[in-house]
Design an enzyme around this catalytic site. Structure first.
Site, PDB file in Angstrom:
ATOM      1  N   ASN A   9       0.873  -1.177   0.000  1.00 56.40           N
ATOM      2  CA  ASN A   9       0.000   0.000   0.000  1.00 56.40           C
ATOM      3  C   ASN A   9       0.909   1.226   0.000  1.00 56.40           C
ATOM      4  OD1 ASN A   9      -1.762   2.081   0.579  1.00 56.40           O
ATOM      5  ND2 ASN A   9      -2.258   1.364   2.664  1.00 56.40           N
ATOM      6  N   LYS A  11       0.155   4.235  -0.301  1.00 61.81           N
ATOM      7  CA  LYS A  11      -0.497   5.424   0.270  1.00 61.81           C
ATOM      8  C   LYS A  11      -0.309   6.631  -0.660  1.00 61.81           C
ATOM      9  CE  LYS A  11      -0.193   3.314   4.759  1.00 61.81           C
ATOM     10  NZ  LYS A  11      -0.117   3.434   6.203  1.00 61.81           N
ATOM     11  N   HIS A  95      -9.583   1.068   4.857  1.00 60.43           N
ATOM     12  CA  HIS A  95      -8.310   1.247   5.566  1.00 60.43           C
ATOM     13  C   HIS A  95      -8.524   2.198   6.748  1.00 60.43           C
ATOM     14  CE1 HIS A  95      -4.215   2.533   6.443  1.00 60.43           C
ATOM     15  NE2 HIS A  95      -3.833   1.402   5.883  1.00 60.43           N
ATOM     16  N   GLU A  97      -6.939   4.641   7.803  1.00 58.29           N
ATOM     17  CA  GLU A  97      -6.755   6.068   7.496  1.00 58.29           C
ATOM     18  C   GLU A  97      -8.003   6.640   6.826  1.00 58.29           C
ATOM     19  OE1 GLU A  97      -2.999   5.590   5.485  1.00 58.29           O
ATOM     20  OE2 GLU A  97      -2.094   5.042   7.406  1.00 58.29           O
ATOM     21  N   GLU A 167      -5.472  -5.047  10.688  1.00 64.64           N
ATOM     22  CA  GLU A 167      -4.468  -4.021  10.937  1.00 64.64           C
ATOM     23  C   GLU A 167      -4.785  -3.286  12.237  1.00 64.64           C
ATOM     24  OE1 GLU A 167      -2.436  -2.795   6.998  1.00 64.64           O
ATOM     25  OE2 GLU A 167      -4.147  -1.500   7.329  1.00 64.64           O
ATOM     26  N   GLY A 173       2.399   2.292  10.834  1.00 61.83           N
ATOM     27  CA  GLY A 173       3.358   3.382  10.678  1.00 61.83           C
ATOM     28  C   GLY A 173       4.046   3.793  11.972  1.00 61.83           C
ATOM     29  N   SER A 213       3.280  -2.072  10.427  1.00 59.56           N
ATOM     30  CA  SER A 213       4.730  -2.133  10.647  1.00 59.56           C
ATOM     31  C   SER A 213       5.343  -3.482  10.282  1.00 59.56           C
ATOM     32  CB  SER A 213       5.080  -1.747  12.090  1.00 59.56           C
ATOM     33  OG  SER A 213       4.723  -0.392  12.329  1.00 59.56           O
TER      34      SER A 213
HETATM   35  P1  PGA Z   1       2.764   0.345   7.730  1.00 55.56           P
HETATM   36  O1  PGA Z   1       1.294   0.540   7.122  1.00 55.56           O
HETATM   37  O2  PGA Z   1       3.302  -0.937   7.142  1.00 55.56           O
HETATM   38  O3  PGA Z   1       3.528   1.560   7.282  1.00 55.56           O
HETATM   39  O4  PGA Z   1       2.616   0.251   9.207  1.00 55.56           O
HETATM   40  C1  PGA Z   1       0.424  -0.541   6.933  1.00 55.56           C
HETATM   41  C2  PGA Z   1      -0.871  -0.075   6.305  1.00 55.56           C
HETATM   42  O5  PGA Z   1      -1.320   1.040   6.631  1.00 55.56           O
HETATM   43  O6  PGA Z   1      -1.475  -0.784   5.484  1.00 55.56           O
END
Ligand code: PGA
Length: 251
Positions: A9, A11, A95, A97, A167, A173, A213
């Protein structure tokens, strides 16, 4: 046997030419990909360029969002047939976010799932608890409810093709990962919830990823867990070396 699926992803990163450069760097590092599926999810604006860059490889194209209407006066939204026309196979839905910054609810997630499936896109539907919810001890009931609401009315014929990503929001992140055992435990709850809707055989065939992460250093341990069928990778998917190591976790 569930074929592991690892999705990057990206982003809101990468201009089209940067996206193509990342693909060129990544593809030769990935090896054969006979026994796993890899999906790249660039921003909308880089979908055509990435689609072109991965043509003839086993990589699949994914989008990060989709709207639930097919056309109309919805300024700024992108409809399922528009993604389909670009060769998109998978679409990330719900997601954290999107839920956190753009007000997406379980009901919207459900409508997006239905619209995507009706137009030949396969959802990667995200669920997971915030730190506050974890500390309140409601992780299991929360993910159960997110699954039940998200899958409401989704036909059993579609279920096997849907990918779920667990997740934990506090792990995204932040560099903090759920332990592999803990991720496995929650994913088992998700699979049991799906079994309650579609029966054991269908739930056993569905792929459930872990996300939050994921790095080259923790991927093998995560994949060693019986319930974890792959990963949704954010930050580490922007680096060809890291993402290739994640994809080849068992090399
Ligand atoms: P990350 O994000 O691997 O940077 O923690 C995962 C995601 O948001 O799908």
């Amino acid at each position: 046997m569930r074929v592991p699926i690892i999705a990057g992803n990206w982003k809101m990163h990468k201009l089209p030419e940067e996206a193509v450069a990342l693909c060129r760097d990544l593809i030769p590092r990935l090896g054969k990909l006979d026994d796993r599926e890899v999906v790249l999810c660039p921003p909308f604006t880089a979908l055509p360029a990435v689609g072109e860059a991965i043509r003839g490889t086993k990589l699949s194209l994914g989008a990060q969002n989709v709207f639930y209407e097919i056309s109309g006066a919805y300024t700024g939204e992108v409809a399922p047939p528009m993604l389909k026309a670009l060769g998109v196979k998978y679409v990330i839905i719900g997601h954290s976010e999107r839920r956190q910054y753009f007000g997406e609810t379980d009901e919207m997630v459900n409508r997006k799932m239905q619209a995507a499936l009706d137009h030949g896109l396969l959802p990667i539907v995200c669920v997971g608890e915030t730190l506050e919810q974890r500390e309140a001890g409601i992780t299991e009931s929360l993910v159960k409810s997110q699954i039940e609401q998200g899958f409401k009315g989704i036909a059993e014929g579609y279920a096997k093709e849907i990918v779920v990503a667990y997740e934990p929001v506090w792990a995204i992140g932040t560099g903090k990962t759920a332990t592999a055992e803990e991720a496995n435990r929650v994913i088992k709850v998700i699979r049991e919830t799906l079994a309650g809707i579609y029966g054991n055989a269908t739930a056993a065939a569905m792929r459930i990823q872990y996300g939050g992460s994921v790095k080259p250093g923790n991927m093998a341990e995560l994949m060693g867990q019986p319930e974890i069928d792959g990963a949704l990778v954010g930050g580490a998917s922007l680096d060809a070396v890291s993402f290739a190591r994640i994809v080849r976790y068992d090399d």
